[in-house]
Design a protein around this motif. Structure first.
Motif, PDB file in Angstrom:
ATOM      1  N   ASN A 313      -0.252  67.945 -75.127  1.00 29.82           N
ATOM      2  CA  ASN A 313       0.754  67.144 -75.833  1.00 29.82           C
ATOM      3  C   ASN A 313       2.175  67.441 -75.386  1.00 29.82           C
ATOM      4  O   ASN A 313       3.105  66.753 -75.802  1.00 29.82           O
ATOM      5  CB  ASN A 313       0.650  67.390 -77.345  1.00 29.82           C
ATOM      6  CG  ASN A 313      -0.668  66.870 -77.890  1.00 29.82           C
ATOM      7  OD1 ASN A 313      -1.165  65.847 -77.419  1.00 29.82           O
ATOM      8  ND2 ASN A 313      -1.251  67.577 -78.829  1.00 29.82           N
ATOM      9  N   GLN A 314       2.345  68.460 -74.577  1.00 30.25           N
ATOM     10  CA  GLN A 314       3.690  68.861 -74.162  1.00 30.25           C
ATOM     11  C   GLN A 314       4.211  67.849 -73.129  1.00 30.25           C
ATOM     12  O   GLN A 314       3.527  67.552 -72.148  1.00 30.25           O
ATOM     13  CB  GLN A 314       3.609  70.269 -73.544  1.00 30.25           C
ATOM     14  CG  GLN A 314       4.934  70.954 -73.372  1.00 30.25           C
ATOM     15  CD  GLN A 314       4.761  72.397 -72.887  1.00 30.25           C
ATOM     16  OE1 GLN A 314       3.688  72.996 -73.017  1.00 30.25           O
ATOM     17  NE2 GLN A 314       5.812  72.948 -72.311  1.00 30.25           N
ATOM     18  N   THR A 315       5.418  67.307 -73.373  1.00 26.88           N
ATOM     19  CA  THR A 315       5.943  66.292 -72.448  1.00 26.88           C
ATOM     20  C   THR A 315       6.928  66.891 -71.451  1.00 26.88           C
ATOM     21  O   THR A 315       7.111  66.362 -70.367  1.00 26.88           O
ATOM     22  CB  THR A 315       6.663  65.168 -73.213  1.00 26.88           C
ATOM     23  OG1 THR A 315       7.715  65.757 -73.977  1.00 26.88           O
ATOM     24  CG2 THR A 315       5.701  64.421 -74.132  1.00 26.88           C
ATOM     25  N   HIS A 316       7.614  67.974 -71.841  1.00 33.35           N
ATOM     26  CA  HIS A 316       8.585  68.620 -70.944  1.00 33.35           C
ATOM     27  C   HIS A 316       8.164  70.059 -70.706  1.00 33.35           C
ATOM     28  O   HIS A 316       7.775  70.752 -71.648  1.00 33.35           O
ATOM     29  CB  HIS A 316       9.988  68.571 -71.548  1.00 33.35           C
ATOM     30  CG  HIS A 316      10.566  67.181 -71.505  1.00 33.35           C
ATOM     31  ND1 HIS A 316      10.142  66.181 -72.364  1.00 33.35           N
ATOM     32  CD2 HIS A 316      11.505  66.628 -70.695  1.00 33.35           C
ATOM     33  CE1 HIS A 316      10.803  65.061 -72.077  1.00 33.35           C
ATOM     34  NE2 HIS A 316      11.640  65.304 -71.069  1.00 33.35           N
ATOM     35  N   LYS A 377       7.073  65.899 -67.641  1.00 29.66           N
ATOM     36  CA  LYS A 377       5.764  65.854 -66.982  1.00 29.66           C
ATOM     37  C   LYS A 377       5.479  64.437 -66.506  1.00 29.66           C
ATOM     38  O   LYS A 377       5.485  63.508 -67.323  1.00 29.66           O
ATOM     39  CB  LYS A 377       4.694  66.304 -67.981  1.00 29.66           C
ATOM     40  CG  LYS A 377       3.279  66.241 -67.448  1.00 29.66           C
ATOM     41  CD  LYS A 377       2.251  66.674 -68.488  1.00 29.66           C
ATOM     42  CE  LYS A 377       1.970  65.568 -69.499  1.00 29.66           C
ATOM     43  NZ  LYS A 377       0.803  65.891 -70.353  1.00 29.66           N
ATOM     44  N   PRO A 378       5.237  64.226 -65.213  1.00 31.47           N
ATOM     45  CA  PRO A 378       4.825  62.884 -64.785  1.00 31.47           C
ATOM     46  C   PRO A 378       3.352  62.684 -65.140  1.00 31.47           C
ATOM     47  O   PRO A 378       2.659  63.634 -65.480  1.00 31.47           O
ATOM     48  CB  PRO A 378       5.012  62.930 -63.269  1.00 31.47           C
ATOM     49  CG  PRO A 378       4.800  64.360 -62.914  1.00 31.47           C
ATOM     50  CD  PRO A 378       5.237  65.183 -64.106  1.00 31.47           C
ATOM     51  N   ILE A 465       2.485  71.979 -62.335  1.00 31.80           N
ATOM     52  CA  ILE A 465       3.922  71.696 -62.457  1.00 31.80           C
ATOM     53  C   ILE A 465       4.747  72.804 -61.812  1.00 31.80           C
ATOM     54  O   ILE A 465       5.690  72.542 -61.057  1.00 31.80           O
ATOM     55  CB  ILE A 465       4.291  71.474 -63.939  1.00 31.80           C
ATOM     56  CG1 ILE A 465       3.716  70.126 -64.383  1.00 31.80           C
ATOM     57  CG2 ILE A 465       5.811  71.523 -64.136  1.00 31.80           C
ATOM     58  CD1 ILE A 465       3.950  69.763 -65.813  1.00 31.80           C
ATOM     59  N   GLU A 466       4.395  74.055 -62.076  1.00 25.64           N
ATOM     60  CA  GLU A 466       5.246  75.136 -61.566  1.00 25.64           C
ATOM     61  C   GLU A 466       5.122  75.347 -60.059  1.00 25.64           C
ATOM     62  O   GLU A 466       6.009  75.916 -59.449  1.00 25.64           O
ATOM     63  CB  GLU A 466       4.994  76.428 -62.346  1.00 25.64           C
ATOM     64  CG  GLU A 466       5.456  76.244 -63.792  1.00 25.64           C
ATOM     65  CD  GLU A 466       5.770  77.533 -64.512  1.00 25.64           C
ATOM     66  OE1 GLU A 466       6.213  78.499 -63.863  1.00 25.64           O
ATOM     67  OE2 GLU A 466       5.548  77.568 -65.731  1.00 25.64           O
ATOM     68  N   THR A 467       4.037  74.882 -59.473  1.00 22.17           N
ATOM     69  CA  THR A 467       3.961  75.000 -58.006  1.00 22.17           C
ATOM     70  C   THR A 467       4.524  73.764 -57.309  1.00 22.17           C
ATOM     71  O   THR A 467       5.054  73.867 -56.208  1.00 22.17           O
ATOM     72  CB  THR A 467       2.513  75.217 -57.523  1.00 22.17           C
ATOM     73  OG1 THR A 467       1.701  74.139 -58.003  1.00 22.17           O
ATOM     74  CG2 THR A 467       1.964  76.550 -58.004  1.00 22.17           C
ATOM     75  N   LEU A 468       4.431  72.589 -57.960  1.00 18.98           N
ATOM     76  CA  LEU A 468       4.845  71.351 -57.283  1.00 18.98           C
ATOM     77  C   LEU A 468       6.291  70.950 -57.573  1.00 18.98           C
ATOM     78  O   LEU A 468       6.861  70.147 -56.834  1.00 18.98           O
ATOM     79  CB  LEU A 468       3.904  70.197 -57.643  1.00 18.98           C
ATOM     80  CG  LEU A 468       2.468  70.337 -57.140  1.00 18.98           C
ATOM     81  CD1 LEU A 468       1.662  69.095 -57.500  1.00 18.98           C
ATOM     82  CD2 LEU A 468       2.418  70.569 -55.627  1.00 18.98           C
TER      83      LEU A 468
END
Ligand SMILES: [Zn+2]
Length: 557
Positions: A313-316, A377-378, A465-468
């Motif tokens: 549910n996390q968007t950011h 998050k895309p 997310i943290e790698t890309l």
């Protein structure tokens, strides 16, 4: 005949088992017990395989079956820094005791352990590389067979060790992870100090559970057992001025593990304490963590499944953090008085700690990190298939990917890299980028059949997310996987471009105005003809669009 299952350390408390002794010991235990599985898992740079030791009381040695049996997994990694081998010796005793004496601790938990992670460093055995350390009499070296510090290698995976480890860890998805270490630095009374993964960075229900339930029980247990702990002494100058919480970035073991939703620790015994105490306190920490995990298994299971929902549910997602000095917890710290005196060697003032003057005082513990950058998050990322080293790493980490089945255009958010710094000397085999600044543009992008789609609605979302995201400290961009975009490929010849530039200016009054304004603002530009042509070139259709364009696209449905 009575079988001798004493470890080499138990026979001589200043002795740490050699690599060969470690493996032989586990194989011996394996021959006496059906609660143990001793298998090879992947290769290391030293040409020796990594070992996966599984301790399970119900005959299940497969992660799916273990989860079906409702069990949790504790994953222990040892010997990443072979000069800090407490966990190697402690885990040998722990394994034996779990299968012969403490089997009740395995009712809800399966233990997976790596007996020696940095095999190359462990084989490079000596007695001098850890100056001032109190034993053992011989130990391995920090660098692995490629002279890499494996505790910086979890994302970039330059070593075969890390490549195997990424896959082993992802196979198990442990709820808890412990990577055993020894620390130097300030002197104080504690034998055991603890890095728990940074709570704000972990976030969500798991962080609440860690802070409110797990850590208090671990600190209490260690105190009751005579090994009172303190948070890892990441001091400002001396501990009296306060201790800062350690930001365990994903390059480190615990930071990597927490990206993958594990509560993680680096226990750090103090190198100035006797080896025997360091091993026994590590043993006690491992054993009691297992006991507490077992006692709290329902709460831990709940926190873990709540975390997965929370992440969906996390968007950011925060990708940069800064230590906050605004608020601090207060902890009671048991240290030694620090002082300064003239150095016998240099004549300059030197720091010393006076063990004859122990103290107990309240010191600030700065353990709050604030988000300094977050990204939306895309729905998915698309990675051009050319970046196979990146795609390979995602696969090792059980990231679900899909391949585009036909050539296709997408409206995409694309980053242009605007600025960054690069370390001036080699850092762990790389020239690491930091302070990356970017600008996003929405562009129609063409992708080809076989390019890789990575959706973000999956459990590995934080790793993705943290790698890309290029601005996170341990992104693949930071670790040089995309350096091809940082160099311009085509240029112009001034004398031929002159006429074209004149034509461009006459057709485009806005460009002409921009050039005049730039010249007025920058006398160097006004004096430099080539620079003015370059100004026009970079704003013309002749200039390549791929320069500084980060190739991983962000797609919103
Ligand atoms: Zn270490």
């Amino acid at each position: 005949m009575k079988v001798d299952l004493q470890t080499p350390f138990e026979k001589d408390a200043n002795y740490s088992a050699s690599y060969q002794e470690v493996i032989a010991y586990y194989q011996k235990l394996d021959s006496f017990s059906n609660m143990l599985s001793v298998q090879e898992f992947g290769m290391t740079d030293a040409g020796y395989p990594l070992h996966e030791i599984i301790i399970s009381n119900d005959g299940a040695f497969d992660p799916d079956q273990i989860r079906e049996n409702g069990k949790l997994v504790l994953f222990i990694n040892n010997g990443i820094h072979p000069g800090e081998p407490c966990g190697i010796d402690a885990s040998m005793m722990l394994t034996r005791d779990l299968i012969f004496k403490q089997t009740a601790l395995l009712e809800r938990i399966t233990v997976v352990l790596v007996p020696v992670y940095n095999i190359g460093g462990t084989l490079n055995r000596g007695s001098y590389s850890r100056a001032n350390q109190e034993g053992p009499q011989a130990y391995g070296f920090r660098g692995n067979a490629k002279n890499l510090d494996l505790n910086r290698d979890f994302i970039k995976c330059d070593s075969k060790n890390a490549q195997s480890f990424n896959q082993l860890f992802s196979k198990w998805n442990p709820e808890l992870f412990i990577d055993t270490h020894t620390s130097n630095g300030a002197d104080y009374q504690y034998t055991m100090t603890l890095i728990a993964t940074q709570k704000d960075k972990l976030g969500g229900p798991l962080a609440d559970y860690l802070i409110n339930h797990l850590l208090p029980a671990q600190y209490d247990a260690m105190k009751n057992e005579g090994w009172e702990m303190t948070p890892y002494v990441y001091a400002r100058e001396t501990p009296d001025e306060g201790i800062a919480g350690f930001l365990d970035l994903p390059r480190y073991s615990s930071g990597y593990a927490s990206l993958k939703n594990s509560i993680s620790y680096m226990p750090e015994t103090h190198m100035l304490k006797p080896y025997k105490d360091r091993v026994m306190s590590t043993y006690t920490f491992l054993l009691h963590t297992l006991r507490i995990m077992q006692e709290q298994s329902g709460d831990l299971q709940q926190a873990y499944s709540d975390q997965l929902k929370y992440l969906q549910n996390q968007t950011h997602f925060p990708i940069q953090w800064s230590l906050s000095f605004d608020q601090a917890d207060t902890i009671l710290f048991k240290g030694y008085e620090a002082g300064f005196k003239p150095s016998e060697v240099t004549g300059h003032s030197r720091l010393y700690y006076d063990r004859a003057k122990p103290y107990e005082k309240k010191v600030p513990f700065y353990n709050n990190y604030k988000q300094s950058l977050s990204v939306e998050k895309p729905d998915m990322y698309i990675i051009p298939q050319a970046y196979d080293a990146v795609i390979e790493r995602l696969k090792w980490n059980n990231v679900e990917i899909e391949l585009l089945d036909e050539d296709r255009s997408f409206e995409a958010e694309i980053y242009y890299i605007k600025d960054f710094e690069t370390s001036p000397s080699a850092y762990e085999g790389h020239y690491l980028h930091s302070n990356v600044q970017s600008e996003s543009r929405t562009l129609q992008m063409h992708f080809r059949k076989g390019d890789v789609i990575v959706r973000t609605n999956q459990p590995q979302v934080r790793y993705i997310i943290e790698t890309l995201e290029p601005q996170s400290a341990d992104s693949f961009f930071a670790w040089n996987f995309f350096d091809g975009i940082l160099m311009q490929k085509e240029y112009f010849s001034s004398y031929v471009f002159e006429d074209l530039a004149a034509e461009l200016l006459s057709k485009d009054p806005a460009l002409k105005k921009a050039l005049n304004e730039a010249k007025a603002a920058d006398p160097k530009l006004a004096e430099n003809g080539r620079a003015q042509l370059d100004f026009i070139y970079k704003r013309s259709p002749h200039f390549e669009q791929t320069y500084m364009r980060y190739p991983v696209a962000r797609i919103f449905n």
